[in-house]
Design an enzyme around this catalytic site. Structure first.
Site: not given
Length: 450
Positions: A245, A421-423
């Site tokens: 994401p 990467d929003h993870r």
């Protein structure tokens, strides 16, 4: 009797399944030595020159330039005993190739420059036939090869640019007095063709629709096969975009102090002869800031459900080449000085433009920078390189009205964009990293506090 060996297309990088044949450096009848370069192929990552692990005489080329072949497919046959001193008598079917039946799998010697990785070539099953066997091929030494003109010497790079053209095309250009540097290739990837050279020699306009390869006058469209670097890039970008994401944050920075420092360093003896670009400052800032926000240099391991933090920075540098976008790495960039980074960037760029970046130089990166500013672009929303968690877009540096101590002045200003990467990277961590990079570029003296 002759003793034949087949040279299969080897896996020159992890996960390689196929490659395109670009240029043959040998022809039937040529004598070759161990580790001599015989062919240049384009994998999904780069153009690679392949050496042959045996000495002998080339008897057959199995594929033509431009063809796509799978790993393990025989592409060349060589007679390793052209004088017939070591081969046993042929079998009952009279086939010279069957004089000594090899094992089902034959271990290839490692390619020069690719370590000790074992590459196994599977031999295709031999077709049985009841037809009268062909006569054994005479030793290559007894066959006088057809006379041919000597291959032209490699062209001298001009400004780091090497025209993309196969040896026969280079010879044609030399014979017709055409400078390849002045041509734009009409084939896929900008490769120069014979027709391009002939049009230039005749004075005809280049790249007219009716002469461009793949152009259909009926539909007024041109179709180009998706393969090589372009195919791999597309697959990687789609996988990255729909797996990680993406979040992108932006920052506008006054980098006047950085540009003033750059001007001073360029005139210093230490940086004499070195191309010190603003990108070198950005690379240094990214490495320093990664120590304070290590999440940007980590990676999400979905299979093992782990976040892997890396105590090193392998900095990827997005590079546009005639064959497409590639991302070679500067290994252990965090341990390099500004001077060393400038040299590494200069070498990396020249190698990429010449199409000589090896597959090994494009794997295992940790964070990437994309210099969109070199094209005059202010900023962008870059897609994360697969296997990494962040990428920084470095925009163009422009004279801009800027408020300094309550007064409007003209300053050197650029825009930065960080996609992450929003993870594993929250908005706060992304903002902290971006702000750190910006502060280091706005005031390089801050680097002394790290």
């Amino acid at each position: 009797m002759p003793e034949y060996k087949q040279f299969p297309l080897a896996d020159t990088a992890e996960g390689l399944t196929e490659a395109d044949i670009l240029t043959w450096h040998v022809k039937p009848g040529d004598e070759v030595t161990v580790n001599q370069i015989v062919v240049e192929v384009e994998t999904a990552k780069a153009a690679v020159e392949l050496p042959i692990p045996w000495a002998g005489v080339v008897t057959e080329l199995h594929v033509e330039p431009g063809q796509t072949v799978e790993v393990g497919t025989p592409i060349l046959t060589i007679d390793v005993d052209p004088n017939g001193t070591a081969a046993p008598a042929p079998s009952a079917n009279g086939s010279a190739a069957a004089a000594e039946e090899p094992a089902e799998e034959e271990e290839m010697k490692p390619l020069v420059g690719y370590g000790s990785k074992k590459v196994v070539a599977k031999r295709r099953p031999r077709k049985e036939t009841t037809a009268e066997p062909p006569a054994a091929q005479p030793p290559a030494a007894a066959v006088a090869p057809a006379p041919s003109a000597p291959a032209p010497s490699a062209p001298e790079p001009r400004g780091g640019y090497v025209p993309l053209a196969k040896p026969p095309v280079r010879k044609l250009a030399k014979d017709l007095g055409v400078d390849l540097h002045s041509l734009t290739g009409s084939a896929d990837g900008g490769v120069i063709t014979r027709d391009d050279v002939r049009r230039a020699a005749s004075g005809a306009p280049a790249d007219t629709p009716s002469t461009v390869e793949g152009y259909d006058p009926a539909t007024r469209e041109r179709r180009v096969p998706i393969k090589g670097v372009r195919k791999k890039t597309a697959q990687a970008m789609v996988a990255s975009k729909f797996t990680a994401p993406h979040v992108t944050e932006f920052l506008t920075v006054d980098v006047t102090p950085m540009m003033e420092l750059r001007a001073k360093l360029k005139n210093s003896p230490e940086f004499a002869g070195v191309k010190l670009t603003p990108l070198a400052f950005a690379a240094k800032a990214m490495c320093l800031a990664a120590k304070r926000t290590p999440d940007v240099n980590a990676v999400w391991d979905e299979e093992n459900q782990e976040i892997v933090y890396k105590d090193y920075v392998h900095l990827g540098v997005a590079a546009a080449t005639p064959r497409g976008l590639i991302v070679p790495k500067i290994r252990d960039a965090d341990g390099l000085s500004l001077l060393e980074l400038a040299r590494a960037l200069e070498e990396l760029t020249a190698t990429a433009r010449a199409g000589k970046t090896t597959p090994g130089d494009m794997i295992n990166g940790t964070i990437t920078i994309s210099n969109v500013g070199v094209l005059g672009v202010d900023t962008g929303t870059p897609i994360i390189t697969p296997g990494e968690s962040a990428i920084l877009a470095f925009g163009s540096i422009k004279d801009t009205p800027w408020v300094v101590d309550g007064e409007i002045k003209v300053r050197k200003v650029l825009q930065l964009a960080l996609s992450f990467d929003h993870r594993l990277i929250d908005g706060q961590q992304g903002a902290e990293y971006l702000a750190d990079v910006g502060a280091l570029l706005a005031d390089p003296a801050i680097a002394f506090t790290y």
